[in-house]
Design a protein around this motif. Sequence first.
Motif, PDB file in Angstrom:
ATOM      1  N   LEU A  64      -3.571  11.067  11.091  1.00 49.22           N
ATOM      2  CA  LEU A  64      -3.079  11.269  12.455  1.00 49.22           C
ATOM      3  C   LEU A  64      -1.710  10.618  12.664  1.00 49.22           C
ATOM      4  O   LEU A  64      -0.932  11.038  13.513  1.00 49.22           O
ATOM      5  N   PHE A  65      -1.420   9.587  11.870  1.00 50.48           N
ATOM      6  CA  PHE A  65      -0.139   8.884  12.002  1.00 50.48           C
ATOM      7  C   PHE A  65       0.711   9.027  10.736  1.00 50.48           C
ATOM      8  O   PHE A  65       1.677   8.289  10.544  1.00 50.48           O
ATOM      9  N   ALA A  66       0.352   9.993   9.878  1.00 51.63           N
ATOM     10  CA  ALA A  66       0.926  10.070   8.530  1.00 51.63           C
ATOM     11  C   ALA A  66       2.445  10.179   8.520  1.00 51.63           C
ATOM     12  O   ALA A  66       3.129   9.417   7.822  1.00 51.63           O
ATOM     13  N   VAL A  67       2.987  11.125   9.254  1.00 51.27           N
ATOM     14  CA  VAL A  67       4.425  11.368   9.195  1.00 51.27           C
ATOM     15  C   VAL A  67       5.203  10.136   9.644  1.00 51.27           C
ATOM     16  O   VAL A  67       6.167   9.717   9.004  1.00 51.27           O
ATOM     17  N   ALA A  68       4.745   9.527  10.738  1.00 48.61           N
ATOM     18  CA  ALA A  68       5.430   8.334  11.249  1.00 48.61           C
ATOM     19  C   ALA A  68       5.323   7.170  10.269  1.00 48.61           C
ATOM     20  O   ALA A  68       6.292   6.443  10.033  1.00 48.61           O
ATOM     21  N   LEU A  69       4.138   6.992   9.643  1.00 46.98           N
ATOM     22  CA  LEU A  69       3.926   5.882   8.725  1.00 46.98           C
ATOM     23  C   LEU A  69       4.814   5.991   7.485  1.00 46.98           C
ATOM     24  O   LEU A  69       5.438   5.025   7.065  1.00 46.98           O
ATOM     25  N   LEU A  70       4.850   7.198   6.908  1.00 49.39           N
ATOM     26  CA  LEU A  70       5.593   7.356   5.655  1.00 49.39           C
ATOM     27  C   LEU A  70       7.108   7.336   5.864  1.00 49.39           C
ATOM     28  O   LEU A  70       7.857   7.229   4.905  1.00 49.39           O
ATOM     29  N   SER A  71       7.550   7.458   7.105  1.00 51.18           N
ATOM     30  CA  SER A  71       8.988   7.379   7.366  1.00 51.18           C
ATOM     31  C   SER A  71       9.450   5.930   7.473  1.00 51.18           C
ATOM     32  O   SER A  71      10.642   5.659   7.528  1.00 51.18           O
ATOM     33  N   LEU A  72       8.487   4.986   7.486  1.00 51.33           N
ATOM     34  CA  LEU A  72       8.836   3.569   7.579  1.00 51.33           C
ATOM     35  C   LEU A  72       9.250   3.033   6.207  1.00 51.33           C
ATOM     36  O   LEU A  72       8.514   3.180   5.233  1.00 51.33           O
ATOM     37  N   PRO A  73      10.433   2.431   6.118  1.00 51.95           N
ATOM     38  CA  PRO A  73      10.829   1.824   4.834  1.00 51.95           C
ATOM     39  C   PRO A  73       9.947   0.644   4.493  1.00 51.95           C
ATOM     40  O   PRO A  73       9.370   0.016   5.376  1.00 51.95           O
ATOM     41  N   TRP A  74       9.836   0.359   3.208  1.00 52.25           N
ATOM     42  CA  TRP A  74       9.082  -0.757   2.637  1.00 52.25           C
ATOM     43  C   TRP A  74       7.567  -0.503   2.568  1.00 52.25           C
ATOM     44  O   TRP A  74       6.878  -1.213   1.849  1.00 52.25           O
ATOM     45  N   LEU A  75       7.042   0.491   3.279  1.00 46.99           N
ATOM     46  CA  LEU A  75       5.601   0.703   3.276  1.00 46.99           C
ATOM     47  C   LEU A  75       5.100   1.108   1.890  1.00 46.99           C
ATOM     48  O   LEU A  75       4.096   0.608   1.397  1.00 46.99           O
ATOM     49  N   LYS A  76       5.833   2.015   1.245  1.00 47.69           N
ATOM     50  CA  LYS A  76       5.414   2.444  -0.091  1.00 47.69           C
ATOM     51  C   LYS A  76       5.601   1.336  -1.125  1.00 47.69           C
ATOM     52  O   LYS A  76       4.838   1.253  -2.094  1.00 47.69           O
ATOM     53  N   LEU A  77       6.614   0.491  -0.929  1.00 42.96           N
ATOM     54  CA  LEU A  77       6.803  -0.636  -1.850  1.00 42.96           C
ATOM     55  C   LEU A  77       5.609  -1.578  -1.790  1.00 42.96           C
ATOM     56  O   LEU A  77       5.104  -2.027  -2.827  1.00 42.96           O
ATOM     57  N   ILE A  78       5.154  -1.864  -0.574  1.00 45.70           N
ATOM     58  CA  ILE A  78       3.984  -2.734  -0.408  1.00 45.70           C
ATOM     59  C   ILE A  78       2.747  -2.066  -1.007  1.00 45.70           C
ATOM     60  O   ILE A  78       1.956  -2.695  -1.719  1.00 45.70           O
ATOM     61  N   GLY A  79       2.579  -0.777  -0.728  1.00 42.76           N
ATOM     62  CA  GLY A  79       1.449  -0.038  -1.271  1.00 42.76           C
ATOM     63  C   GLY A  79       1.459   0.009  -2.781  1.00 42.76           C
ATOM     64  O   GLY A  79       0.418  -0.126  -3.435  1.00 42.76           O
ATOM     65  N   SER A  80       2.647   0.174  -3.360  1.00 47.42           N
ATOM     66  CA  SER A  80       2.779   0.212  -4.813  1.00 47.42           C
ATOM     67  C   SER A  80       2.357  -1.110  -5.438  1.00 47.42           C
ATOM     68  O   SER A  80       1.636  -1.145  -6.442  1.00 47.42           O
ATOM     69  N   ALA A  81       2.803  -2.226  -4.828  1.00 46.90           N
ATOM     70  CA  ALA A  81       2.428  -3.549  -5.344  1.00 46.90           C
ATOM     71  C   ALA A  81       0.910  -3.738  -5.281  1.00 46.90           C
ATOM     72  O   ALA A  81       0.302  -4.268  -6.220  1.00 46.90           O
ATOM     73  N   LEU A  82       0.283  -3.276  -4.192  1.00 52.05           N
ATOM     74  CA  LEU A  82      -1.173  -3.364  -4.066  1.00 52.05           C
ATOM     75  C   LEU A  82      -1.871  -2.558  -5.154  1.00 52.05           C
ATOM     76  O   LEU A  82      -2.853  -3.008  -5.748  1.00 52.05           O
TER      77      LEU A  82
END
Length: 241
Positions: A64-82
């Motif tokens: 439901l919040f996918a597009v807005a979430l993935l447009s945020l910088p650093w989110l994928k970097l944090i996810g990748s580290a996890l």
Amino acid sequence: MLEELATQAFWIGLLKIIGVNIILSGDNAVVIALAARSLPARQQKQAIFWGAGAAIVLRIVLTLFAVALLSLPWLKLIGSALLFWIGIKLLIPEDEDPDIKAHEHLMSAIKTILIADLVMSLDNVIAVAAAAQGSVVLLVLGLAISIPLVIFGATLLVKLMDRFPVIITIGGGLIGWVAGEMLVTDLALKDWLSGLGLLYKDDKPFMGEISLELVAGAIGVVVVVVVGKWLAARKSTGPNS
């Protein structure tokens, strides 16, 4: 709602969502199977059922919040580290300590499933959201139908891991691949990578004609497998070896 169910577009969209989940949930089933493999048979079923069910609920909310979430910088970097941490952790055998309560192992497995599925679903949900075309009913129904598909895949993998332990290593490598791909597609790195001469096509970085995602994915496999196996070997030989 009933009018929506009667339309051809609704059923086409539903088939798209189910198809996307069958294709994209393979890595999630691997995580669930890896996390549950060390549990007793009865708890394996519980971890797979509750882990997959809760993961699907999380995915609905996330979509439901996918597009807005993935447009945020650093989110994928944090996810990748996890994901790197989870992939390495899953390759290390658990302690066989009879003093540890069974429910602690079960809750630990479910927690691992939830964290990994949440992170690995960041890309998946974009495809699902696109197929749903704004219909919440279609989104929830399509993802709910996906639950038995993920549970069946994870149950099958747990049984195969008992017979063929190499699947555990392959599964850890798959998580490393996803982590590596996710790392280099974070928007926070776009300006830096562009400054190094990389070109972007549809927000995907390329080195000439070579996808940086593929290169980073391959490196991710090596990192997870090598570090995971090294830590597993250290644990098996003991601290005094």
